[in-house]
Design a protein around this motif. Structure first.
Motif, short mmCIF file in Angstrom:
data_model
loop_
_atom_site.label_atom_id
_atom_site.label_comp_id
_atom_site.label_asym_id
_atom_site.label_seq_id
_atom_site.Cartn_x
_atom_site.Cartn_y
_atom_site.Cartn_z
N CYS A 119 35.31 50.62 47.49
CA CYS A 119 35.38 49.54 46.69
C CYS A 119 35.82 48.20 46.00
N PHE A 120 35.88 49.39 44.73
CA PHE A 120 36.80 48.77 44.16
C PHE A 120 38.27 48.18 44.49
N TRP A 121 38.33 49.07 44.77
CA TRP A 121 39.84 48.77 45.55
C TRP A 121 39.95 47.82 46.47
N LEU A 122 38.99 48.19 47.39
CA LEU A 122 38.62 46.32 48.04
C LEU A 122 38.67 45.44 47.73
N LEU A 123 38.39 45.18 46.00
CA LEU A 123 38.18 44.04 45.35
C LEU A 123 39.19 43.52 44.85
N THR A 124 40.02 44.97 44.36
CA THR A 124 41.28 44.33 43.50
C THR A 124 42.32 43.25 44.75
N PHE A 125 42.17 43.05 45.50
CA PHE A 125 42.63 42.42 46.19
C PHE A 125 42.78 41.02 46.64
N ASP A 126 41.44 40.73 45.49
CA ASP A 126 40.76 39.10 44.98
C ASP A 126 41.90 38.69 43.74
N GLN A 127 43.07 38.07 43.84
CA GLN A 127 43.55 37.30 42.69
C GLN A 127 42.62 37.23 41.15
N THR A 128 41.39 36.62 41.74
CA THR A 128 40.82 36.12 40.53
C THR A 128 40.19 37.20 39.52
N ILE A 129 39.54 38.26 40.57
CA ILE A 129 38.77 39.39 40.45
C ILE A 129 39.97 40.30 39.83
N ALA A 130 41.21 40.69 40.18
CA ALA A 130 42.37 41.23 39.08
C ALA A 130 43.11 40.81 37.93
N GLU A 131 42.62 39.73 37.67
CA GLU A 131 42.82 38.94 37.15
C GLU A 131 41.86 39.29 35.44
N GLN A 132 40.42 39.08 36.27
CA GLN A 132 39.43 39.54 35.59
C GLN A 132 38.92 40.90 35.20
N PHE A 133 39.71 41.94 36.30
CA PHE A 133 39.02 43.22 36.33
C PHE A 133 38.36 44.06 35.10
N ASN A 134 39.34 43.98 34.05
CA ASN A 134 39.49 44.65 32.99
C ASN A 134 38.59 44.64 32.09
N SER A 135 38.99 42.96 31.77
CA SER A 135 38.12 42.25 30.57
C SER A 135 37.08 42.33 30.73
N HIS A 136 36.32 41.55 32.23
CA HIS A 136 34.48 41.70 32.18
C HIS A 136 34.21 42.99 31.87
N TYR A 137 34.77 43.94 32.59
CA TYR A 137 33.92 45.55 32.52
C TYR A 137 34.40 45.99 32.31
N ASN A 138 35.58 46.67 31.50
CA ASN A 138 36.66 47.88 30.83
C ASN A 138 36.72 48.79 31.93
N LEU A 139 37.59 48.27 33.41
CA LEU A 139 37.43 49.23 34.40
C LEU A 139 38.44 50.26 34.37
N ILE A 140 39.70 49.51 34.08
CA ILE A 140 40.48 50.74 33.28
C ILE A 140 40.46 52.01 33.34
N PRO A 141 40.19 52.25 32.46
CA PRO A 141 39.25 53.45 31.93
C PRO A 141 38.37 54.37 32.18
N LEU A 142 37.35 53.57 33.02
CA LEU A 142 36.33 54.22 33.85
C LEU A 142 36.89 54.78 35.32
N LEU A 143 38.10 54.41 35.67
CA LEU A 143 38.88 54.23 36.73
C LEU A 143 39.74 55.50 36.90
N LEU A 144 40.18 55.26 35.68
CA LEU A 144 41.85 56.28 35.48
C LEU A 144 40.44 58.09 34.97
N ASP A 145 39.14 57.70 34.08
CA ASP A 145 38.06 59.55 34.31
C ASP A 145 38.06 59.72 35.97
#
Length: 456
Positions: free
Chosen positions: A241-267
């Motif tokens: 689901c998160f992979w699909l969301l990253t195809f949207d440009q706006t979501i890709a730009e705000q993906f981490n700042s809104h939800y701190n998702l990069i550390p979560l996905l890395l874990d």
């Protein structure tokens, strides 16, 4: 595309198929015509029998069969007949056991048969109104089965109406945010794997700044599940689901700042047992780097994504695409991070909008050497730090920011005045009453520094 694979739905479907439905009674009551009854009874038995009938309907379209004009027309007409029939039955009948049976037949009709789904878009009556109505059913099977069918149909719709997408997204967000209903969470997540393939659905998950309340809480629900120690299969579903969301440009730009998702996905990737989980996480990171490097590279630096992907380079994967994505990430991140100083890393962490207890925050030598740099370019980095202190709702970020304010005041000759000029003194004092003990303690230390004489 397969419908959702869920034990509850599968077990109930077997039992529902064995039930006797009074089709003739509906005919006598004038709710169904004789043709409706005849057609539904043809496929109302065992699934294998129904599939043999439906396969016969579709046989003329096989590439291995020579199609005559008449046979092709007959097959198309009969397929259209069943698509129209199921819509008509859902619209006309309301008894719960009958609705369950119709949904089972409809699910059988479209499961793994993409060519049949397109038939629904050629009917005068849309399949959405009756299906969306059933999303509010009090019966768990009806509610979840209708969710699966509507999501599958929507994923093939070339032009879905906004109100249909909005209704389905709101419903699915409710399912995945049902902590005491694991079946609902499972079905809801699998449905999102289908729905988020639709570009319009992805964009509707993400509200513009300041309008978050108007968007369905899909992202929040997915993040909540990601934090809940999901099963290996759920890990994959969430990653997808998160992979699909990253195809949207706006979501890709705000993906981490809104939800701190990069550390979560890395874990998530580090804990993954299944290779396919690593695949979707690495593919997500590649999308983020490709679509929005400015917004995501700093977060990847702080989260230590580069060392992780470098370890992945030494592993063997059955999927070549993983290796390609890993090599791409390793090259891009290494190129971006070369030559960075500790202060550059600190600025990168500020830019993410999320602070952790990384080494610089407690290092006196770091602050002795770099405190003055926060006031360069009209206090650019100090303003970022103050903004985090004022706007963040994360206890960890607030605690670290308060610590940094204290360190800045201690090691900058005019630090106390600079903090007061930016209006941060009142916020530091306010946080002494925060519910988190670490925030309270760090704010107390910062307040003491602000109230004392500047350090010399």
């Amino acid at each position: 595309m397969s419908l959702v694979a869920n034990p509850f739905l599968s077990d109930r479907s077997l039992k529902i198929r064995a039930k006797a439905i009074p089709w003739e009674g509906y005919q006598r009551a004038g709710l169904l015509g004789a043709d409706d009854v005849q057609f539904v009874q043809r496929v109302a038995g065992a699934r294998d029998k129904a599939e043999s009938i439906l396969d016969a309907v579709w046989l003329p379209f096989s590439a291995d069969v020579t199609v005559t004009a008449n046979s092709g027309w007959d097959a198309a007409q009969e397929g259209e007949t069943y698509a129209a029939l199921y819509i008509r039955l859902l619209n006309k009948l309301s008894r719960n056991d009958t609705l369950q049976f119709i949904l089972v037949l409809l699910g059988d009709f479209i499961a793994d048969r993409d060519e049949r789904i397109s038939l629904f878009f050629r009917q005068p009556d849309s399949p959405y109104p009756p299906l969306l109505k059933l999303l509010d059913s009090q019966d768990d099977f009806v509610r979840l089965k209708a969710s699966a069918i509507a999501s599958t149909i929507l994923s093939y719709d070339p032009q879905p109406a906004d109100q249909v997408v909005a209704k389905l997204l709101q419903h699915l967000s409710n399912l995945i945010r049902s902590p005491n209903e694991p079946e609902a969470q499972d079905v809801g997540t699998q449905c999102l794997e289908s729905v988020l393939r639709v570009a319009r659905a992805r964009s509707m998950c993400w509200a513009p700044e300041g309008q978050e309340a108007k968007a369905p809480k899909v992202i929040e629900g997915l993040v909540q599940l990601l934090r809940s120690d999901p099963s290996p299969q759920m890990q994959y579903q969430l990653g997808f689901c998160f992979w699909l969301l990253t195809f949207d440009q706006t979501i890709a730009e705000q993906f981490n700042s809104h939800y701190n998702l990069i550390p979560l996905l890395l874990d998530l990737s580090k804990r993954a047992i299944k290779e396919k989980v690593i695949r979707v996480v690495v593919a997500s990171f590649r999308n983020l780097v490709t679509k929005a490097p400015k917004q995501n590279l700093a977060a990847m630096l702080i989260a230590k994504v580069l060392p992780y992907v470098q370890t992945l380079q030494g592993r063997k994967f059955s999927d070549e695409e993983i290796k390609e994505d890993v090599d791409f990430l390793a090259d891009e991140l290494k190129k971006s991070f070369e030559g960075l100083t500790t202060y550059d890393e600190y600025k990168s962490e500020l830019a993410t909008g999320h602070l952790t207890w990384s080494p610089p925050h407690k290092n006196d030598d770091f602050w002795r050497d770099n405190a003055h740099k926060l006031t360069d370019k009209d206090r650019e980095q100090l303003k970022v730090l103050v903004h985090l202190l004022v706007s963040s709702t994360e206890a960890l970020t607030l605690a670290v920011a308060a610590n940094d304010i204290a360190q800045f005041v201690k090691y900058h000759d005019n630090g106390k005045k600079a903090i007061e000029d930016l209006g941060a003194k009142a916020r530091v004092m306010e946080l002494m009453a925060h519910g988190d003990p670490d925030v309270k303690y760090q704010s107390l230390v910062a307040t003491q520094r602000l109230m004392s004489h500047a350090w010399a």
